[in-house]
Design a protein around this motif. Structure first.
Motif, PDB file in Angstrom:
ATOM      1  N   ASP A 122       0.823  -1.204   0.000  1.00  5.11           N
ATOM      2  CA  ASP A 122       0.000   0.000   0.000  1.00  5.11           C
ATOM      3  C   ASP A 122       0.861   1.260   0.000  1.00  5.11           C
ATOM      4  O   ASP A 122       1.954   1.288   0.592  1.00  5.11           O
ATOM      5  CB  ASP A 122      -0.898   0.030   1.238  1.00  5.11           C
ATOM      6  N   PRO A 123       0.374   2.338  -0.631  1.00  2.40           N
ATOM      7  CA  PRO A 123       1.078   3.621  -0.521  1.00  2.40           C
ATOM      8  C   PRO A 123       1.119   4.091   0.936  1.00  2.40           C
ATOM      9  O   PRO A 123       0.235   3.767   1.738  1.00  2.40           O
ATOM     10  CB  PRO A 123       0.222   4.567  -1.367  1.00  2.40           C
ATOM     11  N   VAL A 124       2.136   4.844   1.274  1.00  4.51           N
ATOM     12  CA  VAL A 124       2.279   5.429   2.611  1.00  4.51           C
ATOM     13  C   VAL A 124       2.132   6.937   2.475  1.00  4.51           C
ATOM     14  O   VAL A 124       2.924   7.588   1.787  1.00  4.51           O
ATOM     15  CB  VAL A 124       3.637   5.078   3.240  1.00  4.51           C
TER      16      VAL A 124
ATOM     17  N   THR B  52      -3.920   7.718  -7.760  1.00  3.40           N
ATOM     18  CA  THR B  52      -4.964   8.728  -7.700  1.00  3.40           C
ATOM     19  C   THR B  52      -5.184   9.084  -6.239  1.00  3.40           C
ATOM     20  O   THR B  52      -4.767   8.353  -5.342  1.00  3.40           O
ATOM     21  CB  THR B  52      -6.280   8.238  -8.322  1.00  3.40           C
ATOM     22  N   ALA B  53      -5.837  10.218  -5.996  1.00  7.09           N
ATOM     23  CA  ALA B  53      -6.022  10.661  -4.614  1.00  7.09           C
ATOM     24  C   ALA B  53      -7.359  11.358  -4.449  1.00  7.09           C
ATOM     25  O   ALA B  53      -7.924  11.911  -5.399  1.00  7.09           O
ATOM     26  CB  ALA B  53      -4.885  11.585  -4.186  1.00  7.09           C
TER      27      ALA B  53
ATOM     28  N   VAL C   2      -4.664   8.061  -0.788  1.00  9.94           N
ATOM     29  CA  VAL C   2      -3.958   7.788  -2.039  1.00  9.94           C
ATOM     30  C   VAL C   2      -4.170   6.320  -2.402  1.00  9.94           C
ATOM     31  O   VAL C   2      -3.972   5.435  -1.571  1.00  9.94           O
ATOM     32  CB  VAL C   2      -2.456   8.101  -1.921  1.00  9.94           C
ATOM     33  N   ASN C   3      -4.590   6.071  -3.647  1.00 10.93           N
ATOM     34  CA  ASN C   3      -4.803   4.709  -4.153  1.00 10.93           C
ATOM     35  C   ASN C   3      -3.827   4.426  -5.280  1.00 10.93           C
ATOM     36  O   ASN C   3      -3.586   5.283  -6.134  1.00 10.93           O
ATOM     37  CB  ASN C   3      -6.237   4.543  -4.671  1.00 10.93           C
TER      38      ASN C   3
ATOM     39  N   GLY D  45      -4.318  -0.844  -3.872  1.00 15.08           N
ATOM     40  CA  GLY D  45      -3.749  -0.514  -2.575  1.00 15.08           C
ATOM     41  C   GLY D  45      -4.147   0.891  -2.161  1.00 15.08           C
ATOM     42  O   GLY D  45      -4.401   1.765  -2.998  1.00 15.08           O
ATOM     43  N   GLU D  46      -4.226   1.120  -0.852  1.00 18.03           N
ATOM     44  CA  GLU D  46      -4.703   2.407  -0.341  1.00 18.03           C
ATOM     45  C   GLU D  46      -3.929   2.810   0.897  1.00 18.03           C
ATOM     46  O   GLU D  46      -3.648   1.991   1.776  1.00 18.03           O
ATOM     47  CB  GLU D  46      -6.192   2.303  -0.005  1.00 18.03           C
ATOM     48  N   GLY D  47      -3.594   4.085   0.980  1.00 17.87           N
ATOM     49  CA  GLY D  47      -2.968   4.663   2.161  1.00 17.87           C
ATOM     50  C   GLY D  47      -3.647   5.963   2.523  1.00 17.87           C
ATOM     51  O   GLY D  47      -4.092   6.709   1.647  1.00 17.87           O
ATOM     52  N   THR D  48      -3.777   6.257   3.814  1.00 14.09           N
ATOM     53  CA  THR D  48      -4.435   7.487   4.271  1.00 14.09           C
ATOM     54  C   THR D  48      -3.647   8.118   5.410  1.00 14.09           C
ATOM     55  O   THR D  48      -2.877   7.455   6.109  1.00 14.09           O
ATOM     56  CB  THR D  48      -5.877   7.232   4.753  1.00 14.09           C
TER      57      THR D  48
END
Length: 223
Positions: free
Chosen positions: A46-48, A80-81, A119-120, A125-128
């Protein structure tokens, strides 16, 4: 005969997730060769998201955010965000790269709002990350007339005084200190303030201060 003993610990950094066939071939010093195959499955990371620290602003004034950053071990991923401003406004930012720049939002009311950046990546994957925006009341800005002259015992007509308030729905009251001990409460007013007058009984220089207070209790003044 006997089997040659062979141990190895190879390593390779994959830049994207997926299934990777791996083939290992070993050759001894007399030219004998053997090969074996395996399948390596690499999972997405996942993004950080690394959002900014808590921020402060004023109602009805654009709050501009410093650069928001994110990282991703999958260096070939696209992203994308979305940003949730915490006041019911959710903004899709489309395709993004790190850092994100030029983000701004205007809050209509004072208060504390939790801003969440999500951010996806292209592999689901997803990071918040979240932070707090503390939005204060906008203070009235008062512009008093230029310095004036008059004779003692004569009525001094004060020029127009104007004020602005970024919170357009606020109501306002005014107080004027004529500088000679006389303080006048004007009650509810709008801008411009006109028709103000005062008579000084003695000659001298007097500092006239006009204070405008909004319904939230915050004041602005000019002299």
């Amino acid at each position: 005969g006997y089997d040659d003993a062979f141990e190895a610990d190879p390593a390779f950094a994959c830049v994207d997730d997926g299934d990777y066939p791996v083939s290992v071939m070993v050759t001894d010093n007399v030219g004998n060769t053997d090969t074996d195959d395996s399948l390596v499955t690499v999972s997405n990371v996942d993004p950080v998201v690394d959002a900014v620290e808590d921020v402060e602003g004023e109602e009805n004034t654009p709050l501009e955010l410093a650069d928001l950053a994110f990282s991703d071990a999958g260096v070939e991923d696209t992203h994308t965000a979305t940003i949730d401003w915490g006041d019911g406004t959710v903004e899709g930012l489309g395709a993004v790269t790190s850092p994100l720049e030029g983000l701004a939002h205007t809050y209509a009311e004072r208060g504390e709002y939790e801003i969440t950046l999500t951010v996806n990546d292209d592999d689901e994957g997803e990071g918040t990350d979240s932070f707090i925006a503390s939005i204060g009341n906008a203070v009235p800005v008062v512009t008093a007339p230029a310095d004036m002259e008059e004779q003692e015992g004569s009525e001094l007509l004060l020029g127009n005084t104007t004020f602005t308030d970024a919170t357009t729905e606020d109501s306002h009251t005014t107080m004027i200190d004529w500088g000679d001990g006389t303080i006048e409460e004007l009650g509810a007013i709008t801008s411009p303030i006109s028709g103000l007058s005062h008579t000084y009984v003695n000659d001298g220089s007097y500092e006239v201060t006009i204070t405008v207070t909004d319904e939230e209790g915050d004041s602005g003044a000019d002299s």
